[in-house]
Enzyme design. Structure first.
Site, mmCIF file in Angstrom:
data_model
loop_
_atom_site.group_PDB
_atom_site.id
_atom_site.type_symbol
_atom_site.label_atom_id
_atom_site.label_comp_id
_atom_site.label_asym_id
_atom_site.label_seq_id
_atom_site.Cartn_x
_atom_site.Cartn_y
_atom_site.Cartn_z
ATOM 1 N N GLY A 39 0.857 -1.192 0.000
ATOM 2 C CA GLY A 39 0.000 0.000 0.000
ATOM 3 C C GLY A 39 0.885 1.230 0.000
ATOM 4 N N GLY A 42 1.501 6.000 4.203
ATOM 5 C CA GLY A 42 0.388 6.596 4.940
ATOM 6 C C GLY A 42 -0.881 5.764 4.893
ATOM 7 N N GLY A 44 -1.434 2.900 6.313
ATOM 8 C CA GLY A 44 -1.725 2.230 7.583
ATOM 9 C C GLY A 44 -0.966 0.933 7.798
ATOM 10 N N SER A 46 2.220 0.255 8.728
ATOM 11 C CA SER A 46 3.009 0.155 9.960
ATOM 12 C C SER A 46 2.096 0.076 11.183
ATOM 13 C CB SER A 46 3.967 1.344 10.096
ATOM 14 O OG SER A 46 4.935 1.291 9.066
ATOM 15 N N GLU A 170 9.100 -3.019 5.764
ATOM 16 C CA GLU A 170 9.972 -2.452 4.728
ATOM 17 C C GLU A 170 11.452 -2.665 5.054
ATOM 18 O OE1 GLU A 170 8.713 1.037 2.786
ATOM 19 O OE2 GLU A 170 6.733 1.031 3.691
HETATM 20 P P1 ADP Z 1 2.279 3.355 6.333
HETATM 21 O O1 ADP Z 1 3.134 2.486 7.171
HETATM 22 O O2 ADP Z 1 1.402 2.623 5.379
HETATM 23 O O3 ADP Z 1 3.072 4.436 5.638
HETATM 24 P P2 ADP Z 1 1.291 4.381 8.868
HETATM 25 O O4 ADP Z 1 0.681 3.244 9.586
HETATM 26 O O5 ADP Z 1 2.647 4.814 9.291
HETATM 27 O O6 ADP Z 1 1.231 4.125 7.299
HETATM 28 O O7 ADP Z 1 0.332 5.632 8.996
HETATM 29 C C1 ADP Z 1 -1.069 5.545 8.773
HETATM 30 C C2 ADP Z 1 -1.710 6.897 9.133
HETATM 31 O O8 ADP Z 1 -1.585 7.121 10.539
HETATM 32 C C3 ADP Z 1 -1.060 8.092 8.465
HETATM 33 O O9 ADP Z 1 -2.065 9.013 8.154
HETATM 34 C C4 ADP Z 1 -0.130 8.628 9.515
HETATM 35 O O10 ADP Z 1 0.065 10.009 9.351
HETATM 36 C C5 ADP Z 1 -0.886 8.335 10.795
HETATM 37 N N1 ADP Z 1 0.028 8.107 11.942
HETATM 38 C C6 ADP Z 1 1.059 7.225 11.999
HETATM 39 N N2 ADP Z 1 1.667 7.261 13.193
HETATM 40 C C7 ADP Z 1 0.992 8.183 13.933
HETATM 41 C C8 ADP Z 1 1.122 8.679 15.269
HETATM 42 N N3 ADP Z 1 2.060 8.208 16.090
HETATM 43 N N4 ADP Z 1 0.240 9.631 15.688
HETATM 44 C C9 ADP Z 1 -0.720 10.093 14.849
HETATM 45 N N5 ADP Z 1 -0.906 9.666 13.597
HETATM 46 C C10 ADP Z 1 -0.067 8.733 13.131
HETATM 47 MG MG MG Z 2 5.157 2.353 7.309
#
Ligand code: ADP
Ligand code: MG
Length: 300
Positions: A39, A42, A44, A46, A170
């Site tokens: 995906g 951002g 989701g 992680s 990743e």
């Molecule tokens: P990915 O790993 O697919 O890039 P993430 O799970 O890191 O996506 O992030 C999913 C969404 O949650 C994003 O909109 C990100 O900005 C938000 N986000 C991630 N970590 C935090 C956090 N600690 N506090 C607030 N929002 C978060």
């Molecule tokens: Mg990530």
């Protein structure tokens, strides 16, 4: 087995800063499988991975790991066995390192679960060898290492706990091609020895070459899932969502546009070679150089 049922997750839930990251996620990870999660940044991924070992708990819904059910008000003590079963290598491994030396860092995990210092150090050495970190770095501070080396240390630290499920967020981002292949082969050998692997990646070729199951995530939703062979047949759907396809699939799609038919699109280079060479054999048997000249020209 790990099962997500209607998992919703909101960061800073109940505050003015609340932001929802996961929506009604249903997911199943069978023992011994190799599951890929793809995906955009951002989407989701992680956040989803951090649910696998109880690092974060669902705001709503449940995550079940074997016989342990994690819900929003599960207590840390109830979740602790999950931490041992499921090892997560974070996307930013430097966040995971903290000891004075590399060796101590890798030995920390098993010691934390009650293994003696001597045995933990032995295990740490074995895993550092496995991930290919040169011995002269073992007594260095993990923070003096390059990004790629830090990632190897973080992976060794998780492997040292001998988890049943290895989660890799990743893990090859930013590595050069040779290091990337070495690392992917390492994960493959870990999978072949019976461990369950969950891999977050941007690379469709890695999904095609290694995974037996894939989940596509978009804006916190699962938009498709299944066996990579089936998922990568949906080329138009993937393109519409700005997700690519494996190189072999793309190549076959280009050939298709020039009139070459594929019953099923290949997803790996080996499959592509096999289909094309069987077409060529067919052509030789038919003894027909005229109507299939395009095909012949492409194959020679
Ligand atoms: P990915 O790993 O697919 O890039 P993430 O799970 O890191 O996506 O992030 C999913 C969404 O949650 C994003 O909109 C990100 O900005 C938000 N986000 C991630 N970590 C935090 C956090 N600690 N506090 C607030 N929002 C978060
Ligand atoms: Mg990530």
């Amino acid at each position: 087995m790990i099962k997500f049922e209607k998992v919703n997750f909101t960061y800073q839930a109940g505050t003015p800063f609340a932001s929802r990251a996961l929506f009604d996620i249903d997911m199943e990870i069978k023992n011994g499988s190799y599951t890929a999660v793809i995906g955009h940044t951002g989407s989701g991924k992680s956040t989803l991975m951090q649910h696998l070992n109880g690092l974060v708990k669902p705001t709503e819904g449940s995550v079940t790991v074997d016989d342990i059910v994690i819900i929003n008000d599960s207590k840390a003590k109830a979740i602790k066995p999950v931490r041992k079963k499921v090892g997560v290598v974070f996307q930013f491994p430097e966040a995971q390192l903290f000891e004075e030396t590399v060796l101590k860092d890798v030995a920390f995990g098993p010691q934390n679960f009650g293994i003696s210092e001597a045995d933990a150090t032995e295990t740490a050495k074995e895993k550092l060898k496995l991930v290919g970190l040169p011995e002269e770095l073992w007594e260095r501070s993990p923070f003096e290492l390059s990004g790629g080396q830090m990632r190897r240390v973080a992976i060794a630290g998780i492997l040292a706990m001998n988890p049943e499920v290895l989660v890799l967020d990743e893990p090859t981002a930013g590595l050069d091609p040779k290091a990337r292949i070495e690392m992917m082969e390492l994960f493959e050998s870990i999978h072949a020895s019976g461990q369950t692997v969950v891999l977050v990646t941007h690379l469709m070729d890695d999904v095609a070459n290694y995974a037996d199951q894939v989940y596509l995530i978009e804006k916190g939703h699962v938009i498709s899932s299944g066996n990579p062979h089936d998922v990568f047949q949906k080329v138009d759907f993937l393109k519409a969502h700005e997700l690519g396809v494996p190189k072999a699939t793309e190549f076959a799609v280009q050939l298709q546009k020039r009139g070459i038919e594929f019953k099923k699109l290949p997803i790996t280079r080996a499959e592509l070679v096999m289909v094309l060479s069987s077409m060529k054999n067919q052509e030789n048997e038919n003894g027909n150089g005229q109507s299939t000249s395009l095909r012949g020209g492409l194959l020679r």
